[in-house]
Design a protein around this motif. Structure first.
Motif, PDB file in Angstrom:
ATOM      1  N   ALA A 219       0.851  -1.191   0.000  1.00 50.98           N
ATOM      2  CA  ALA A 219       0.000   0.000   0.000  1.00 50.98           C
ATOM      3  C   ALA A 219       0.885   1.238   0.000  1.00 50.98           C
ATOM      4  O   ALA A 219       1.986   1.233   0.567  1.00 50.98           O
ATOM      5  CB  ALA A 219      -0.929   0.015   1.211  1.00 50.98           C
ATOM      6  N   GLN A 220       0.400   2.279  -0.643  1.00 52.99           N
ATOM      7  CA  GLN A 220       1.095   3.559  -0.595  1.00 52.99           C
ATOM      8  C   GLN A 220       0.075   4.683  -0.733  1.00 52.99           C
ATOM      9  O   GLN A 220      -0.980   4.521  -1.345  1.00 52.99           O
ATOM     10  CB  GLN A 220       2.156   3.673  -1.680  1.00 52.99           C
ATOM     11  N   ALA A 221       0.401   5.824  -0.142  1.00 54.94           N
ATOM     12  CA  ALA A 221      -0.450   7.000  -0.226  1.00 54.94           C
ATOM     13  C   ALA A 221       0.448   8.227  -0.155  1.00 54.94           C
ATOM     14  O   ALA A 221       1.525   8.199   0.454  1.00 54.94           O
ATOM     15  CB  ALA A 221      -1.481   7.023   0.901  1.00 54.94           C
ATOM     16  N   GLY A 222       0.000   9.287  -0.785  1.00 61.83           N
ATOM     17  CA  GLY A 222       0.788  10.508  -0.771  1.00 61.83           C
ATOM     18  C   GLY A 222      -0.059  11.730  -1.043  1.00 61.83           C
ATOM     19  O   GLY A 222      -1.114  11.651  -1.684  1.00 61.83           O
ATOM     20  N   LEU A 223       0.409  12.859  -0.548  1.00 65.27           N
ATOM     21  CA  LEU A 223      -0.227  14.136  -0.783  1.00 65.27           C
ATOM     22  C   LEU A 223       0.867  15.178  -0.941  1.00 65.27           C
ATOM     23  O   LEU A 223       1.713  15.332  -0.053  1.00 65.27           O
ATOM     24  CB  LEU A 223      -1.150  14.517   0.375  1.00 65.27           C
ATOM     25  N   HIS A 224       0.876  15.868  -2.079  1.00 62.84           N
ATOM     26  CA  HIS A 224       1.859  16.920  -2.348  1.00 62.84           C
ATOM     27  C   HIS A 224       1.113  18.156  -2.818  1.00 62.84           C
ATOM     28  O   HIS A 224       0.280  18.081  -3.722  1.00 62.84           O
ATOM     29  CB  HIS A 224       2.875  16.464  -3.398  1.00 62.84           C
ATOM     30  N   GLN A 225       1.439  19.291  -2.190  1.00 60.66           N
ATOM     31  CA  GLN A 225       0.721  20.525  -2.480  1.00 60.66           C
ATOM     32  C   GLN A 225       1.709  21.670  -2.675  1.00 60.66           C
ATOM     33  O   GLN A 225       2.704  21.786  -1.944  1.00 60.66           O
ATOM     34  CB  GLN A 225      -0.239  20.862  -1.347  1.00 60.66           C
ATOM     35  N   LYS A 226       1.431  22.521  -3.651  1.00 58.53           N
ATOM     36  CA  LYS A 226       2.236  23.710  -3.915  1.00 58.53           C
ATOM     37  C   LYS A 226       1.339  24.931  -3.791  1.00 58.53           C
ATOM     38  O   LYS A 226       0.307  25.024  -4.460  1.00 58.53           O
ATOM     39  CB  LYS A 226       2.857  23.643  -5.307  1.00 58.53           C
ATOM     40  N   MET A 227       1.736  25.842  -2.913  1.00 59.45           N
ATOM     41  CA  MET A 227       0.970  27.065  -2.679  1.00 59.45           C
ATOM     42  C   MET A 227       1.916  28.246  -2.842  1.00 59.45           C
ATOM     43  O   MET A 227       2.602  28.647  -1.897  1.00 59.45           O
ATOM     44  CB  MET A 227       0.355  27.043  -1.282  1.00 59.45           C
ATOM     45  N   GLY A 228       1.980  28.759  -4.056  1.00 54.09           N
ATOM     46  CA  GLY A 228       2.898  29.845  -4.326  1.00 54.09           C
ATOM     47  C   GLY A 228       4.339  29.381  -4.202  1.00 54.09           C
ATOM     48  O   GLY A 228       4.755  28.418  -4.841  1.00 54.09           O
ATOM     49  N   ASP A 229       5.094  30.060  -3.354  1.00 55.12           N
ATOM     50  CA  ASP A 229       6.498  29.699  -3.144  1.00 55.12           C
ATOM     51  C   ASP A 229       6.666  28.575  -2.129  1.00 55.12           C
ATOM     52  O   ASP A 229       7.789  28.086  -1.926  1.00 55.12           O
ATOM     53  CB  ASP A 229       7.287  30.924  -2.665  1.00 55.12           C
TER      54      ASP A 229
ATOM     55  N   TYR B 133      10.455  25.898   0.474  1.00 52.03           N
ATOM     56  CA  TYR B 133      10.057  27.280   0.276  1.00 52.03           C
ATOM     57  C   TYR B 133      11.090  27.981  -0.598  1.00 52.03           C
ATOM     58  O   TYR B 133      12.307  27.854  -0.362  1.00 52.03           O
ATOM     59  CB  TYR B 133       9.924  28.009   1.611  1.00 52.03           C
ATOM     60  N   ALA B 134      10.613  28.707  -1.595  1.00 57.35           N
ATOM     61  CA  ALA B 134      11.510  29.465  -2.463  1.00 57.35           C
ATOM     62  C   ALA B 134      11.827  30.790  -1.782  1.00 57.35           C
ATOM     63  O   ALA B 134      11.051  31.754  -1.875  1.00 57.35           O
ATOM     64  CB  ALA B 134      10.858  29.685  -3.824  1.00 57.35           C
ATOM     65  N   LEU B 135      12.950  30.842  -1.082  1.00 63.25           N
ATOM     66  CA  LEU B 135      13.323  32.050  -0.355  1.00 63.25           C
ATOM     67  C   LEU B 135      13.704  33.189  -1.300  1.00 63.25           C
ATOM     68  O   LEU B 135      13.546  34.364  -0.963  1.00 63.25           O
ATOM     69  CB  LEU B 135      14.486  31.744   0.589  1.00 63.25           C
ATOM     70  N   ALA B 136      14.225  32.842  -2.453  1.00 65.08           N
ATOM     71  CA  ALA B 136      14.578  33.822  -3.475  1.00 65.08           C
ATOM     72  C   ALA B 136      14.551  33.130  -4.822  1.00 65.08           C
ATOM     73  O   ALA B 136      14.437  31.901  -4.905  1.00 65.08           O
ATOM     74  CB  ALA B 136      15.959  34.420  -3.190  1.00 65.08           C
ATOM     75  N   GLU B 137      14.651  33.904  -5.891  1.00 66.44           N
ATOM     76  CA  GLU B 137      14.661  33.291  -7.215  1.00 66.44           C
ATOM     77  C   GLU B 137      15.856  32.364  -7.390  1.00 66.44           C
ATOM     78  O   GLU B 137      15.770  31.399  -8.144  1.00 66.44           O
ATOM     79  CB  GLU B 137      14.692  34.377  -8.294  1.00 66.44           C
ATOM     80  N   TRP B 138      16.929  32.627  -6.656  1.00 67.38           N
ATOM     81  CA  TRP B 138      18.155  31.845  -6.820  1.00 67.38           C
ATOM     82  C   TRP B 138      18.353  30.799  -5.730  1.00 67.38           C
ATOM     83  O   TRP B 138      19.339  30.079  -5.746  1.00 67.38           O
ATOM     84  CB  TRP B 138      19.368  32.785  -6.830  1.00 67.38           C
ATOM     85  N   TYR B 139      17.371  30.670  -4.786  1.00 66.62           N
ATOM     86  CA  TYR B 139      17.569  29.728  -3.673  1.00 66.62           C
ATOM     87  C   TYR B 139      16.242  29.091  -3.282  1.00 66.62           C
ATOM     88  O   TYR B 139      15.331  29.774  -2.815  1.00 66.62           O
ATOM     89  CB  TYR B 139      18.185  30.440  -2.476  1.00 66.62           C
ATOM     90  N   HIS B 140      16.164  27.742  -3.486  1.00 56.43           N
ATOM     91  CA  HIS B 140      14.970  26.981  -3.144  1.00 56.43           C
ATOM     92  C   HIS B 140      15.355  25.828  -2.214  1.00 56.43           C
ATOM     93  O   HIS B 140      15.745  24.752  -2.684  1.00 56.43           O
ATOM     94  CB  HIS B 140      14.307  26.416  -4.400  1.00 56.43           C
ATOM     95  N   PRO B 141      15.271  25.988  -0.901  1.00 57.80           N
ATOM     96  CA  PRO B 141      15.585  24.884   0.010  1.00 57.80           C
ATOM     97  C   PRO B 141      14.373  23.977   0.239  1.00 57.80           C
ATOM     98  O   PRO B 141      13.218  24.406   0.138  1.00 57.80           O
ATOM     99  CB  PRO B 141      15.971  25.599   1.301  1.00 57.80           C
ATOM    100  N   GLN B 142      14.667  22.713   0.551  1.00 53.42           N
ATOM    101  CA  GLN B 142      13.622  21.742   0.871  1.00 53.42           C
ATOM    102  C   GLN B 142      14.152  20.771   1.914  1.00 53.42           C
ATOM    103  O   GLN B 142      15.268  20.253   1.784  1.00 53.42           O
ATOM    104  CB  GLN B 142      13.177  20.970  -0.376  1.00 53.42           C
ATOM    105  N   LEU B 143      13.360  20.531   2.944  1.00 57.88           N
ATOM    106  CA  LEU B 143      13.721  19.601   4.006  1.00 57.88           C
ATOM    107  C   LEU B 143      12.902  18.327   3.859  1.00 57.88           C
ATOM    108  O   LEU B 143      11.678  18.382   3.734  1.00 57.88           O
ATOM    109  CB  LEU B 143      13.459  20.228   5.375  1.00 57.88           C
ATOM    110  N   VAL B 144      13.595  17.168   3.876  1.00 55.61           N
ATOM    111  CA  VAL B 144      12.931  15.868   3.760  1.00 55.61           C
ATOM    112  C   VAL B 144      13.256  15.049   5.010  1.00 55.61           C
ATOM    113  O   VAL B 144      14.429  14.860   5.354  1.00 55.61           O
ATOM    114  CB  VAL B 144      13.391  15.096   2.501  1.00 55.61           C
TER     115      VAL B 144
END
Length: 455
Positions: free
Chosen positions: A282-292, A369-380
């Motif tokens: 079984a697998q389930a997932g939810l991914h959402q993008k709200m602006g940046d 979160y896209a902190l700037a146009e040149w920097y997009h960090p993501q924590l997993v």
């Protein structure tokens, strides 16, 4: 039991033949002069691909710091490597031809471009991944055949590159597809057709459907049959059923898949008794993008076997080892699979499938979160557990992963990527991974630095 084996054998052998006949029948009866075609106009020739050069450094390859007197190079691991996956697509009216290759994973300290291709293990690595053609008869019928990536609707069972044929039918909200194909195996008989036949081979057949329910919601279902005769007197017959729901709109991608697996493994139990397989996933997932801002959550579960590996029951799921988890060490690193993900290392391989007798539960959470146009960090963040601790020395905790993915976009098609990683292992992983002290659980730290480009 013999009746069950006979039914599975007949289904796995006859179903591919019936599907092939259906494909040929529809192909011969459909009118190729009808328009419009549903394949979009891509132009006569399209070139695309993915490029990556990566540096990787990790503190260790396992969770044990015991000295290894036969390993004078130390315990850390690291490499610089370059990878290119180009593809070509030729589009002419209803005909589409596609070719895809992989150049690499070419390691700077090993693969020498001065050596002739295939000269020895130090020459450039190259894979021919996909080579297929498709024909669109009208807006309802499409035929596709050749080497291609085949995935079931969940990707948990079939998710491989192989030779296959597919007949796809589209009617308003309903999509149907018939597939059959052959998995690569070790007992190759020869190129000369007089030296080849369809025994000691591995075949699959599938019927899948997708029904659009409206407003981005769709219902998916599939049934797959596998007949694997690679091992003398130990054929494996499986039926795999998947049922799923998916919702997709401009901001949200959500899905849930339930899979059941039933079959028989002839002479696989102690005393050459037949082993019955009854497993689930079984697998389930939810991914959402709200602006940046973006976030996601994922859950994965694979059933495990009981404590007796040689009895007449198998409860472990035959899996592809590919899933939707966003973890990079607990599961496959989708930036580039280096075949070192932990869910595979704690499993055994049976042909193209991964078999984890201790079972697996994996959960992950990602926030970006896209902190700037040149920097997009993501924590997993991710955590994994064994569902059948009896097969992991009565241990349950597999490990915890923390990965910080830092993207530095250079353009829409190119970026720099810096990833910091920490894997805190559990004893349920140490018993499979460590060579000396199988109870050691020393954490692994690491980093990736990459230059990626899409074209």
């Amino acid at each position: 039991m013999k009746a069950t084996a006979f039914a599975l054998h007949v289904s796995a052998r006859v179903l591919p033949t019936l599907l092939a006949c259906a494909i040929l029948l529809v192909a011969s009866s459909a009118r190729s002069d009808e328009h419009p075609y549903s394949i979009p106009a891509l132009g006569p020739l399209q070139l695309g691909g993915y490029f990556s050069t990566m540096g990787l450094l990790r503190s260790d390859a396992d969770f044990d710091d015991s000295p290894r007197y036969y390993d004078e190079d130390g315990q850390s691991e690291g490499q610089f490597a370059t990878f290119l996956r180009p593809h070509l697509r030729l589009q002419h009216d209803a005909l589409s031809l596609y070719y895809e290759a992989e150049l690499g994973w070419n390691v700077w300290g090993m693969n020498n471009p001065d050596l002739a291709l295939g000269h020895d293990e130090h020459s450039f690595l190259m894979k021919h991944r996909e080579l297929w053609a498709s024909w669109q008869f009208d807006e309802h019928v499409r035929l596709k055949a050749g080497y291609q990536r085949v995935q079931d609707i969940s990707g948990l069972f079939l998710n491989h590159w192989l030779g296959a044929a597919e007949l796809a039918l589209h009617f308003d909200e309903l999509e149907l597809a018939l597939r059959f194909g052959q998995l690569p195996e070790d007992r190759f008989e020869g190129i000369d057709v007089r030296d080849n036949n369809f025994f000691s081979d591995s075949f699959f057949a599938a019927l899948l459907g997708r029904l659009e329910l409206g407003d981005g919601l769709s219902l998916e279902a599939e049934i797959d049959g596998l007949a694997d005769d690679r091992v003398t007197r130990r054929p494996l017959y499986l039926l795999n059923g998947v049922l799923g729901l998916r919702f997709v709109d401009d901001e949200v991608d959500a899905f849930v898949h339930l899979a059941g697996q039933w079959g028989e493994w002839t002479n696989a139990a102690l005393g050459e008794r037949d082993q019955q397989s009854l497993a689930w996933a079984a697998q389930a997932g939810l991914h959402q993008k709200m602006g940046d801002f973006c976030w996601g959550i994922g859950l994965l579960a694979l059933s495990g076997d009981d404590a007796d590996a040689a009895n007449t029951h198998n409860g472990a799921y035959f899996a592809s080892a590919k899933n939707q988890s966003r973890t990079l060490m607990l599961s496959e690193d989708e930036f580039r699979d280096r075949y070192d993900n932990l869910d595979e290392r704690i499993s055994t391989q049976w042909g193209a499938f991964s078999l984890n007798r201790s079972g697996l539960f994996l959960g992950d959470l990602s926030v970006g979160y896209a902190l700037a146009e040149w920097y997009h960090p993501q924590l997993v963040l991710g955590a994994a557990f064994a569902l059948e601790p009896a097969n992991a020395f009565d241990e349950q905790f597999v490990g915890w992963e923390t990965s910080l993915i830092n993207r530095f976009p250079l353009a829409e098609y190119a970026e720099l990527r810096l990833v910091g990683q920490l894997l805190v292992p559990g004893a349920a992983a140490a018993v499979f991974v460590n060579d000396v002290d199988q109870s050691a659980t020393r954490p692994i730290g690491g980093a990736q630095l990459a230059f990626d480009a899409h074209f």
